[in-house]
Design a protein around this motif. Structure first.
Motif, PDB file in Angstrom:
ATOM      1  N   GLY A 211       0.777  -1.228   0.000  1.00 38.70           N
ATOM      2  CA  GLY A 211       0.000   0.000   0.000  1.00 38.70           C
ATOM      3  C   GLY A 211       0.810   1.279   0.000  1.00 38.70           C
ATOM      4  O   GLY A 211       0.237   2.372   0.041  1.00 38.70           O
ATOM      5  N   TYR A 212       2.136   1.166  -0.040  1.00 39.76           N
ATOM      6  CA  TYR A 212       2.992   2.352  -0.056  1.00 39.76           C
ATOM      7  C   TYR A 212       3.770   2.411  -1.363  1.00 39.76           C
ATOM      8  O   TYR A 212       4.135   1.383  -1.938  1.00 39.76           O
ATOM      9  CB  TYR A 212       3.964   2.340   1.123  1.00 39.76           C
ATOM     10  CG  TYR A 212       3.282   2.457   2.461  1.00 39.76           C
ATOM     11  CD1 TYR A 212       3.009   3.701   3.020  1.00 39.76           C
ATOM     12  CD2 TYR A 212       2.889   1.316   3.158  1.00 39.76           C
ATOM     13  CE1 TYR A 212       2.369   3.808   4.246  1.00 39.76           C
ATOM     14  CE2 TYR A 212       2.249   1.413   4.384  1.00 39.76           C
ATOM     15  CZ  TYR A 212       1.988   2.662   4.918  1.00 39.76           C
ATOM     16  OH  TYR A 212       1.353   2.761   6.124  1.00 39.76           O
ATOM     17  N   GLY A 213       4.069   3.625  -1.805  1.00 40.77           N
ATOM     18  CA  GLY A 213       4.807   3.797  -3.037  1.00 40.77           C
ATOM     19  C   GLY A 213       6.289   3.992  -2.797  1.00 40.77           C
ATOM     20  O   GLY A 213       6.769   3.989  -1.664  1.00 40.77           O
ATOM     21  N   VAL A 214       7.024   4.135  -3.889  1.00 39.90           N
ATOM     22  CA  VAL A 214       8.447   4.457  -3.825  1.00 39.90           C
ATOM     23  C   VAL A 214       8.686   5.723  -4.636  1.00 39.90           C
ATOM     24  O   VAL A 214       7.897   6.080  -5.515  1.00 39.90           O
ATOM     25  CB  VAL A 214       9.332   3.309  -4.360  1.00 39.90           C
ATOM     26  CG1 VAL A 214       9.245   2.095  -3.461  1.00 39.90           C
ATOM     27  CG2 VAL A 214       8.953   2.953  -5.788  1.00 39.90           C
ATOM     28  N   THR A 215       9.774   6.390  -4.330  1.00 37.50           N
ATOM     29  CA  THR A 215      10.135   7.591  -5.061  1.00 37.50           C
ATOM     30  C   THR A 215      11.651   7.688  -5.130  1.00 37.50           C
ATOM     31  O   THR A 215      12.370   6.823  -4.614  1.00 37.50           O
ATOM     32  CB  THR A 215       9.518   8.849  -4.413  1.00 37.50           C
ATOM     33  OG1 THR A 215       9.719   9.979  -5.277  1.00 37.50           O
ATOM     34  CG2 THR A 215      10.135   9.144  -3.047  1.00 37.50           C
ATOM     35  N   SER A 216      12.147   8.723  -5.774  1.00 31.42           N
ATOM     36  CA  SER A 216      13.584   8.923  -5.939  1.00 31.42           C
ATOM     37  C   SER A 216      13.880  10.413  -5.920  1.00 31.42           C
ATOM     38  O   SER A 216      12.970  11.250  -6.016  1.00 31.42           O
ATOM     39  CB  SER A 216      14.064   8.322  -7.262  1.00 31.42           C
ATOM     40  OG  SER A 216      13.487   9.025  -8.354  1.00 31.42           O
ATOM     41  N   VAL A 217      15.155  10.744  -5.809  1.00 27.21           N
ATOM     42  CA  VAL A 217      15.548  12.149  -5.888  1.00 27.21           C
ATOM     43  C   VAL A 217      15.131  12.721  -7.238  1.00 27.21           C
ATOM     44  O   VAL A 217      14.616  13.841  -7.325  1.00 27.21           O
ATOM     45  CB  VAL A 217      17.067  12.302  -5.671  1.00 27.21           C
ATOM     46  CG1 VAL A 217      17.485  13.764  -5.834  1.00 27.21           C
ATOM     47  CG2 VAL A 217      17.471  11.789  -4.288  1.00 27.21           C
ATOM     48  N   ALA A 218      15.320  11.939  -8.297  1.00 28.90           N
ATOM     49  CA  ALA A 218      14.949  12.411  -9.633  1.00 28.90           C
ATOM     50  C   ALA A 218      13.457  12.681  -9.730  1.00 28.90           C
ATOM     51  O   ALA A 218      13.029  13.680 -10.321  1.00 28.90           O
ATOM     52  CB  ALA A 218      15.366  11.385 -10.683  1.00 28.90           C
ATOM     53  N   GLN A 219      12.652  11.801  -9.146  1.00 25.39           N
ATOM     54  CA  GLN A 219      11.202  11.983  -9.219  1.00 25.39           C
ATOM     55  C   GLN A 219      10.767  13.203  -8.420  1.00 25.39           C
ATOM     56  O   GLN A 219       9.826  13.909  -8.809  1.00 25.39           O
ATOM     57  CB  GLN A 219      10.490  10.739  -8.689  1.00 25.39           C
ATOM     58  CG  GLN A 219       8.980  10.771  -8.868  1.00 25.39           C
ATOM     59  CD  GLN A 219       8.358   9.398  -8.767  1.00 25.39           C
ATOM     60  OE1 GLN A 219       8.621   8.530  -9.598  1.00 25.39           O
ATOM     61  NE2 GLN A 219       7.549   9.189  -7.739  1.00 25.39           N
ATOM     62  N   GLU A 220      11.453  13.474  -7.315  1.00 28.92           N
ATOM     63  CA  GLU A 220      11.093  14.623  -6.485  1.00 28.92           C
ATOM     64  C   GLU A 220      11.630  15.936  -7.041  1.00 28.92           C
ATOM     65  O   GLU A 220      11.016  16.983  -6.857  1.00 28.92           O
ATOM     66  CB  GLU A 220      11.616  14.417  -5.057  1.00 28.92           C
ATOM     67  CG  GLU A 220      11.023  13.218  -4.339  1.00 28.92           C
ATOM     68  CD  GLU A 220       9.513  13.307  -4.202  1.00 28.92           C
ATOM     69  OE1 GLU A 220       9.003  14.404  -3.906  1.00 28.92           O
ATOM     70  OE2 GLU A 220       8.837  12.270  -4.400  1.00 28.92           O
ATOM     71  N   ARG A 221      12.765  15.878  -7.727  1.00 30.38           N
ATOM     72  CA  ARG A 221      13.402  17.106  -8.201  1.00 30.38           C
ATOM     73  C   ARG A 221      13.419  17.249  -9.716  1.00 30.38           C
ATOM     74  O   ARG A 221      13.797  18.299 -10.239  1.00 30.38           O
ATOM     75  CB  ARG A 221      14.846  17.178  -7.689  1.00 30.38           C
ATOM     76  CG  ARG A 221      14.963  17.340  -6.185  1.00 30.38           C
ATOM     77  CD  ARG A 221      16.382  17.685  -5.796  1.00 30.38           C
ATOM     78  NE  ARG A 221      16.838  18.914  -6.426  1.00 30.38           N
ATOM     79  CZ  ARG A 221      18.111  19.326  -6.433  1.00 30.38           C
ATOM     80  NH1 ARG A 221      19.044  18.585  -5.865  1.00 30.38           N
ATOM     81  NH2 ARG A 221      18.453  20.447  -7.011  1.00 30.38           N
ATOM     82  N   GLY A 222      13.077  16.193 -10.432  1.00 28.86           N
ATOM     83  CA  GLY A 222      13.081  16.266 -11.882  1.00 28.86           C
ATOM     84  C   GLY A 222      14.481  16.380 -12.442  1.00 28.86           C
ATOM     85  O   GLY A 222      15.405  15.701 -12.004  1.00 28.86           O
ATOM     86  N   ALA A 223      14.664  17.273 -13.386  1.00 33.91           N
ATOM     87  CA  ALA A 223      15.945  17.398 -14.085  1.00 33.91           C
ATOM     88  C   ALA A 223      17.074  17.853 -13.170  1.00 33.91           C
ATOM     89  O   ALA A 223      18.242  17.764 -13.530  1.00 33.91           O
ATOM     90  CB  ALA A 223      15.805  18.369 -15.257  1.00 33.91           C
ATOM     91  N   ALA A 224      16.740  18.339 -11.974  1.00 36.20           N
ATOM     92  CA  ALA A 224      17.772  18.851 -11.075  1.00 36.20           C
ATOM     93  C   ALA A 224      18.556  17.737 -10.385  1.00 36.20           C
ATOM     94  O   ALA A 224      19.565  17.999  -9.744  1.00 36.20           O
ATOM     95  CB  ALA A 224      17.138  19.758 -10.015  1.00 36.20           C
TER      96      ALA A 224
END
Length: 268
Positions: A211-224
């Motif tokens: 029931g929980y997702g995952v994320t990344s620095v790229a997903q949170e900041r995009g091209a940065a």
């Protein structure tokens, strides 16, 4: 849902000076009373090979033939099964040794199943635990604190969720923590999603938390997002939290002091 915890707890490190939940003011890499250690960047590695290198470094640290060491790596695509993994977390990968063409390996770390792949930063601290933390829980909290501080420096607010090891951005996990402590010395560690492909996580129940997702620095900041910038942030935060001054080392400098026969030990 558990509420995201932003306070700092169980911070390790001889130079921090604060009580549990208070990291204290003396938390920079220049603080006094530091231990000198090494950081070794292994580059892109196959999981079992990195595990063998951990075992060699672990044995050498137990015998005081090397100092405290942080191994950094990125892994070729792999799923790993921790000590609490169950069949329902891994699907067909539980029995066939591969999932969607990606190998599945057992591991003696804590936790359930997770995915490693290129673009994810994996850290394996090889430390004498008693020199830094009161025990395993404080050590895990110290690793979480390392990642939280590094992410703050990258502009990604993150924290803890009660009863769920790792580091979270809201209800999305951005870093996993799973450790093993044997003969007083640590192995395994943390895995921070930086610019890696997150799609392989969809084939499993990451860390056994449905029931929980995952994320990344790229997903949170995009091209940065930038892997080398993230590496520098993690190294600085690790030194702050654990009161270590880490010098860059070459593999020959670290593994020259380890026993080659340890490389033949089983990965788990």
């Amino acid at each position: 849902m558990a509420r995201l915890a932003q306070r700092r707890v169980g911070v390790c490190g001889p130079s921090l000076g604060g009580s549990e939940g208070d990291p204290g003011e003396n938390s920079s890499p220049a603080a006094g009373g530091q231990v000198i250690g090494h950081v070794l960047d292994l580059g892109l590695t196959e999981y079992r090979e990195a595990c063998r290198l951990q075992l060699r470094a672990h044995q050498a640290r137990v015998e005081d033939r090397i100092g405290d060491t942080l191994l950094l790596t990125e892994h070729l695509p792999v799923y790993t099964l921790g000590r609490t993994a169950r069949a329902e977390h891994a699907g067909e990968g539980w029995t066939c040794g591969a999932l969607a063409g990606i190998p599945v390996h057992a591991s003696d770390r804590g936790g359930s199943i997770t995915y490693h792949g290129p673009g994810q930063m994996v850290g394996y601290p090889i430390l004498k635990l008693r020199d830094y933390c009161a025990g395993p829980k404080a050590y895990v909290a110290g690793l979480e604190e390392t990642v939280i501080r590094a992410l703050a420096g990258l502009g990604v607010p993150a924290g803890r969720r009660g009863g769920m090891p790792g580091v979270w951005v809201s209800e999305r996990k951005i870093a996993a923590v799973g450790v093993r402590i044997s003969r007083g010395v640590t192995r395994h560690g943390f895995a921070l999603n930086v610019v890696n492909d997150l799609r392989p996580f969809s084939a499993i129940v990451p860390c056994g938390l449905a029931g929980y997702g995952v994320t990344s620095v790229a997903q949170e900041r995009g091209a940065a997002a930038d892997f080398e910038q993230a590496r520098r942030a993690v190294l600085r935060a690790f030194q702050e939290v654990f009161g270590l001054a880490l010098a860059e080392a070459r593999a020959t400098e670290v593994f020259a002091h380890t026993q080659a026969e340890a490389a033949d030990a089983p990965c788990v």
